[in-house]
Design a protein around this motif. Structure first.
Motif, PDB file in Angstrom:
ATOM      1  N   ASP A 104       0.737  -1.201  -0.129  1.00 51.33           N
ATOM      2  CA  ASP A 104      -0.084   0.276   0.275  1.00 51.33           C
ATOM      3  C   ASP A 104       1.107   1.676  -0.143  1.00 51.33           C
ATOM      4  OD1 ASP A 104      -2.234   1.335   0.033  1.00 51.33           O
ATOM      5  OD2 ASP A 104      -1.966   1.093   2.033  1.00 51.33           O
ATOM      6  N   THR A 105       0.796   1.765  -0.831  1.00 53.87           N
ATOM      7  CA  THR A 105       1.342   3.393  -0.917  1.00 53.87           C
ATOM      8  C   THR A 105       0.606   4.722  -1.757  1.00 53.87           C
ATOM      9  OG1 THR A 105       2.041   3.203  -3.578  1.00 53.87           O
ATOM     10  CG2 THR A 105       3.161   1.820  -1.680  1.00 53.87           C
ATOM     11  N   GLU A 106       0.366   5.676  -1.058  1.00 51.51           N
ATOM     12  CA  GLU A 106      -0.132   6.812  -1.372  1.00 51.51           C
ATOM     13  C   GLU A 106      -0.664   6.897  -2.771  1.00 51.51           C
ATOM     14  OE1 GLU A 106       2.431  10.947  -0.804  1.00 51.51           O
ATOM     15  OE2 GLU A 106       2.493   9.893   1.247  1.00 51.51           O
ATOM     16  N   ASP A 107      -0.102   6.135  -3.957  1.00 46.63           N
ATOM     17  CA  ASP A 107      -0.844   6.455  -5.152  1.00 46.63           C
ATOM     18  C   ASP A 107      -0.310   4.473  -5.405  1.00 46.63           C
ATOM     19  OD1 ASP A 107      -0.981   6.425  -7.333  1.00 46.63           O
ATOM     20  OD2 ASP A 107      -0.165   7.924  -8.480  1.00 46.63           O
ATOM     21  N   GLY A 108      -1.580   3.843  -4.775  1.00 48.70           N
ATOM     22  CA  GLY A 108      -1.329   2.882  -5.430  1.00 48.70           C
ATOM     23  C   GLY A 108      -1.367   2.331  -7.012  1.00 48.70           C
ATOM     24  N   PHE A 109      -2.799   3.010  -6.840  1.00 52.92           N
ATOM     25  CA  PHE A 109      -2.517   3.390  -8.471  1.00 52.92           C
ATOM     26  C   PHE A 109      -1.762   3.276  -9.638  1.00 52.92           C
ATOM     27  CE2 PHE A 109      -3.811   4.372 -13.262  1.00 52.92           C
ATOM     28  CZ  PHE A 109      -5.543   3.513 -13.706  1.00 52.92           C
ATOM     29  N   THR A 110      -0.506   3.770  -9.155  1.00 54.38           N
ATOM     30  CA  THR A 110       0.632   4.272 -10.403  1.00 54.38           C
ATOM     31  C   THR A 110       1.403   3.089 -10.265  1.00 54.38           C
ATOM     32  OG1 THR A 110      -0.041   6.682 -10.132  1.00 54.38           O
ATOM     33  CG2 THR A 110       2.562   5.923 -10.859  1.00 54.38           C
ATOM     34  N   GLU A 111       0.624   2.876  -8.534  1.00 51.89           N
ATOM     35  CA  GLU A 111       2.334   1.761  -8.755  1.00 51.89           C
ATOM     36  C   GLU A 111       1.688   0.288  -9.227  1.00 51.89           C
ATOM     37  OE1 GLU A 111       5.085   1.261  -6.734  1.00 51.89           O
ATOM     38  OE2 GLU A 111       4.671   3.180  -6.299  1.00 51.89           O
TER      39      GLU A 111
ATOM     40  N   HIS B  33       2.905   0.478 -12.929  1.00 49.33           N
ATOM     41  CA  HIS B  33       4.200   0.286 -13.408  1.00 49.33           C
ATOM     42  C   HIS B  33       4.240  -0.969 -13.149  1.00 49.33           C
ATOM     43  CE1 HIS B  33       5.147   4.183 -13.604  1.00 49.33           C
ATOM     44  NE2 HIS B  33       5.206   4.909 -12.931  1.00 49.33           N
TER      45      HIS B  33
ATOM     46  N   GLU C  29     -10.732   4.239 -16.262  1.00 49.25           N
ATOM     47  CA  GLU C  29      -9.372   5.067 -15.416  1.00 49.25           C
ATOM     48  C   GLU C  29      -8.398   4.597 -15.604  1.00 49.25           C
ATOM     49  OE1 GLU C  29      -7.786   6.005 -10.722  1.00 49.25           O
ATOM     50  OE2 GLU C  29      -9.997   4.656 -11.571  1.00 49.25           O
TER      51      GLU C  29
ATOM     52  N   SER D 253      -5.183   6.821 -17.660  1.00 46.38           N
ATOM     53  CA  SER D 253      -3.960   6.480 -16.734  1.00 46.38           C
ATOM     54  C   SER D 253      -2.736   6.095 -17.954  1.00 46.38           C
ATOM     55  CB  SER D 253      -3.796   5.262 -15.626  1.00 46.38           C
ATOM     56  OG  SER D 253      -2.572   6.026 -15.290  1.00 46.38           O
TER      57      SER D 253
ATOM     58  N   ARG E 293       0.037   7.789 -21.194  1.00 46.60           N
ATOM     59  CA  ARG E 293       1.468   7.035 -20.557  1.00 46.60           C
ATOM     60  C   ARG E 293       2.928   7.130 -22.005  1.00 46.60           C
ATOM     61  NH1 ARG E 293      -0.741   5.709 -15.845  1.00 46.60           N
ATOM     62  NH2 ARG E 293       1.712   6.295 -14.073  1.00 46.60           N
TER      63      ARG E 293
END
Length: 252
Positions: free
Chosen positions: A101-108, A111, A142, A146, A150
């Motif tokens: 879990d991170t502040e921007d889990g979707f971006t993680e 990637h 979404e 995203s 990119r």
């Protein structure tokens, strides 16, 4: 005699797709299933022993990790995994299947599934084994937006041309594509040439009415195909309107 003595094959998995009963309750849907019919007593059930969705040319059947994952999926489908309360279950997902879990889990997540996506646009094997599943169409959009942001190049928007019988109706459908984007077919177009529902393909050229793709999966991998815009005329008596649209039968 059931089915007038003819041999009838009922394919599919009842845990995946249930009958659609408009405005029906859970009980109505269950009662409409074939295994609730009097005909079910005349049916013989054959179970598959190999998970074809997990099988691929480079994965051995003796792969213990894949076999354990396949068993876990079956246990979830059979309701043997997790605590069940009032028809809802809470399933604990193994830690090795989760992204921290991170502040921007979707971006993680993006990637993790598509690392170095720009430098791999011309490698068909890169997209062949990578997909992001989503629970709703909103999340699908979404994810698509995203990933699209990119990728280099100009984005092309395709709109369906709807002609409604009443003023109120569905909003115009649109799909945004770029060259190099992986997409998936939603209809059986040409089964003999590998263009089936679920086939993964990659955009090579964007025309006004025709899009050029390269097939990424199946026995036609590497083949270049052209798919035109097609007429879509849904026939649903429960809708208060009728419409005709022209759109591409695929999803990003």
């Amino acid at each position: 005699m059931a089915f007038a003595g003819k041999v009838v094959v009922l394919g599919g998995d009842f845990r995946h797709i249930l009958p659609v009963i408009p405005m029906g309750s859970r009980q109505d849907i269950v009662q409409a299933s074939i295994n609730s019919s009097y005909l079910w007593d005349h049916c013989s059930v054959f179970n598959l022993t190999r998970n074809m969705r997990l099988a691929s040319s480079d994965i051995s059947e003796d792969n213990s990790e894949v076999n354990e994952f396949a068993k876990w999926l079956i246990q979830i489908g059979d309701g043997f995994t997790g605590d069940s309360t009032d028809g809802e279950s809470k399933v604990l997902i193994p830690d090795d299947m989760l992204i921290n879990d991170t502040e921007d889990g979707f971006t993680e997540l993006v990637h993790f599934v598509y690392p170095n996506i720009v430098s791999n646009l011309n490698h068909t094997d890169y997209f062949k084994k990578r997909s992001i599943l989503a629970p709703t169409l909103e999340v699908v959009n979404e994810v698509n937006n995203s990933i699209m942001s990119r990728l280099p190049g100009e984005q092309k928007v395709y709109l369906s041309s709807d002609s409604l019988c009443v003023e109120e109706g569905l909003p115009l459908h649109q799909i945004c594509l770029k060259e190099g984007v992986p997409v998936m077919l939603l209809r059986n177009i040409d089964q003999s040439n590998g263009l089936c529902n679920g086939t993964k393909i990659q955009v090579r050229h964007l025309g006004n009415h025709v899009i050029e793709y390269i097939i990424l999966t199946g026995d036609q991998t590497g083949r270049v195909v052209l798919i035109p815009c097609m007429d879509m005329i849904p026939n649903n008596d429960t809708l208060p309107f009728r419409f005709r649209s022209r759109q591409f039968p695929l999803i990003v």
